[in-house]
Each structure stands twice: as structure tokens, then as C-alpha cells.
Design an enzyme around this catalytic site. Sequence first.
Site, PDB file in Angstrom:
ATOM      1  N   ASP A  17       1.284  -0.321   0.433  1.00  0.00           N
ATOM      2  CA  ASP A  17       0.172  -0.519  -0.013  1.00  0.00           C
ATOM      3  C   ASP A  17       0.771   1.041   0.307  1.00  0.00           C
ATOM      4  O   ASP A  17       2.174   1.191   0.602  1.00  0.00           O
ATOM      5  CB  ASP A  17      -1.243  -0.268   1.267  1.00  0.00           C
ATOM      6  CG  ASP A  17      -2.093   1.256   1.553  1.00  0.00           C
ATOM      7  OD1 ASP A  17      -2.808   1.300   0.740  1.00  0.00           O
ATOM      8  OD2 ASP A  17      -1.224   1.656   2.377  1.00  0.00           O
ATOM      9  N   ALA A  18       0.369   2.694  -0.801  1.00  0.00           N
ATOM     10  CA  ALA A  18       1.270   3.353  -0.629  1.00  0.00           C
ATOM     11  C   ALA A  18       0.684   3.756   0.631  1.00  0.00           C
ATOM     12  O   ALA A  18       2.305   4.695   2.061  1.00  0.00           O
ATOM     13  CB  ALA A  18       1.154   4.488  -2.183  1.00  0.00           C
ATOM     14  N   TYR A  19      -0.186   4.860   1.413  1.00  0.00           N
ATOM     15  CA  TYR A  19      -0.601   5.758   1.334  1.00  0.00           C
ATOM     16  C   TYR A  19      -0.650   5.189   2.912  1.00  0.00           C
ATOM     17  O   TYR A  19      -1.342   4.756   3.603  1.00  0.00           O
ATOM     18  CB  TYR A  19      -1.161   6.976   1.356  1.00  0.00           C
ATOM     19  CG  TYR A  19      -1.629   7.164  -0.357  1.00  0.00           C
ATOM     20  CD1 TYR A  19      -0.491   8.496   0.475  1.00  0.00           C
ATOM     21  CD2 TYR A  19      -2.267   7.453  -1.359  1.00  0.00           C
ATOM     22  CE1 TYR A  19      -0.271   9.323  -1.349  1.00  0.00           C
ATOM     23  CE2 TYR A  19      -1.738   7.610  -2.191  1.00  0.00           C
ATOM     24  CZ  TYR A  19      -0.531   8.760  -2.443  1.00  0.00           C
ATOM     25  OH  TYR A  19      -0.300   9.397  -3.542  1.00  0.00           O
ATOM     26  N   ARG A  48      -7.030  12.805   7.201  1.00  0.00           N
ATOM     27  CA  ARG A  48      -7.352  11.428   6.362  1.00  0.00           C
ATOM     28  C   ARG A  48      -7.995  11.050   6.535  1.00  0.00           C
ATOM     29  O   ARG A  48      -8.765   9.899   5.798  1.00  0.00           O
ATOM     30  CB  ARG A  48      -5.481  10.875   7.559  1.00  0.00           C
ATOM     31  CG  ARG A  48      -5.636   9.823   7.016  1.00  0.00           C
ATOM     32  CD  ARG A  48      -5.789   8.997   5.664  1.00  0.00           C
ATOM     33  NE  ARG A  48      -5.219   7.654   5.650  1.00  0.00           N
ATOM     34  CZ  ARG A  48      -4.723   6.869   4.273  1.00  0.00           C
ATOM     35  NH1 ARG A  48      -4.874   7.655   3.404  1.00  0.00           N
ATOM     36  NH2 ARG A  48      -3.979   5.480   4.240  1.00  0.00           N
ATOM     37  N   SER A 124      -2.590   0.608  -5.041  1.00  0.00           N
ATOM     38  CA  SER A 124      -2.946   1.935  -4.230  1.00  0.00           C
ATOM     39  C   SER A 124      -3.981   2.293  -4.851  1.00  0.00           C
ATOM     40  O   SER A 124      -5.040   2.593  -5.357  1.00  0.00           O
ATOM     41  CB  SER A 124      -2.006   3.715  -4.095  1.00  0.00           C
ATOM     42  OG  SER A 124      -1.893   4.181  -3.539  1.00  0.00           O
TER      43      SER A 124
END
Length: 225
Positions: A17-19, A48, A124
Site C-alpha cells: 500500500d502507498a499512503y 485522513r 494504491s
Amino acid sequence: MALLDEAAPGVKVVVFDAYGTLFDVHAAVARHAGAIGPDAQALSDLWRAKQLEYSWVLSLYGGFRDFWQLTRDALDYALARFPSVDRAIADRLLGAYRVLDTYPEVPAALAALKARGLMTAILSNGETSMLADAVASAGIGEHLDAVLSVDEVRVFKTSPAAYALVTRRFGLKPAQAAFVSSNRWDVAGATRFGFRAFWVNRAGAPDEYADQRPVAVLPNLSALL
């Protein structure tokens, strides 16, 4: 023996996953905390939370807007909730979000996996161009075989269609992929899909989704190696 080999033997690709996993989602606000004032952390947390909430609600009713638009919408909401913060900061925050800092161990961890002959990828919710900006800014592109965005299927994780981007791209069965995320809900979705999922629990959060357990819980990415 490395934890990856012990907990998920036989995997051919490690997908991140990225974030929140590779990129620190709170880094944008942290860069401008002085200008934001005492509500900086609360603003970042709400930004977020709404960003994710919008993705889940859209997926549930069959809608889709790219993640960059959701990021902008979520920031608008967060700023409205904290009227003490000057709304003129919005453009600077959005610019910073496109070039978020990675967590310190990320470049070395990716390089080590590649040195072991494993394929690596990002999967992502992020929109294609925002992912490209983040990867380029962090200088980690050389350590990645693919950067996959749900833009291609127009539905967010935890939809199986999102995780299937990995199996289709690499021509593998789900069990041949390790999936690494700091988001417990994402780990649950990946486990349900059939990936060998690892939860990066940097915050020491309590576990949840007991019916979809990760194969291992990590304090950071270095623990995978």
C-alpha cells in the site's frame, strides 16, 4: 531466516500500500504545522479520516471519484471544521501531499527485496499522477516493478477488483503475493482476497477484523527482511 520467508514462503512479489505504509500521510501538515497552529494534528487526522471515508462510501453505492479529488474534498471538509486555520494554506497542503515523505526505512527495504530477486509493486487507491509524483519525489521508482492504481478498475480497496490488479499484472495466484499495509482494513481485504498479508502497525493500535488475520504484524518495514 527472514520473516518474509518464514511467514509467507514461496511468494514472488511483495506489494505495498502507498499512503500510510510507504508515504507518511501526516507529513504534509507537519511541514506547515507552524502556519496552521495548535489544531495541526487534529486537522491532519480528520483530513485522513474523511479521505478514507469518502472512498468507502463511494464504493458501497457504486460511485467513483479519483483519489486526488477525494483528497481535495477531505481537506475542504477538515478546514471547514477548524475555522481557526487560514484556508489560504490549502494549496500549500495539497502541493505537499503530492510529495509526501517516505518512512525512513522504506528505500532500503525496497532495495533489499529487489536484491533478493523478488518483484515489488505498489497497489494504491491513489490516483495515477499523484502516485507518480510521490514515487519520483521519494526516488524509489528504481526499486518498483509496477505502480498500480485503482483508477484502472474505478473502485477502491477493499473491493476484490482492486486486489485483482496485482494477480492480473503479474500472472500469479493470490497466495504467491505478499501484501504489506499499515491500514488494518486494507490488510483484512487483502487477506480475504487470498494474499499473504502483513500489517505494519507503527502506532501499536489494537487488532481488529479477527476473522481476517495477517500472517504477521510488523513495527516497520525493516522487520519484514
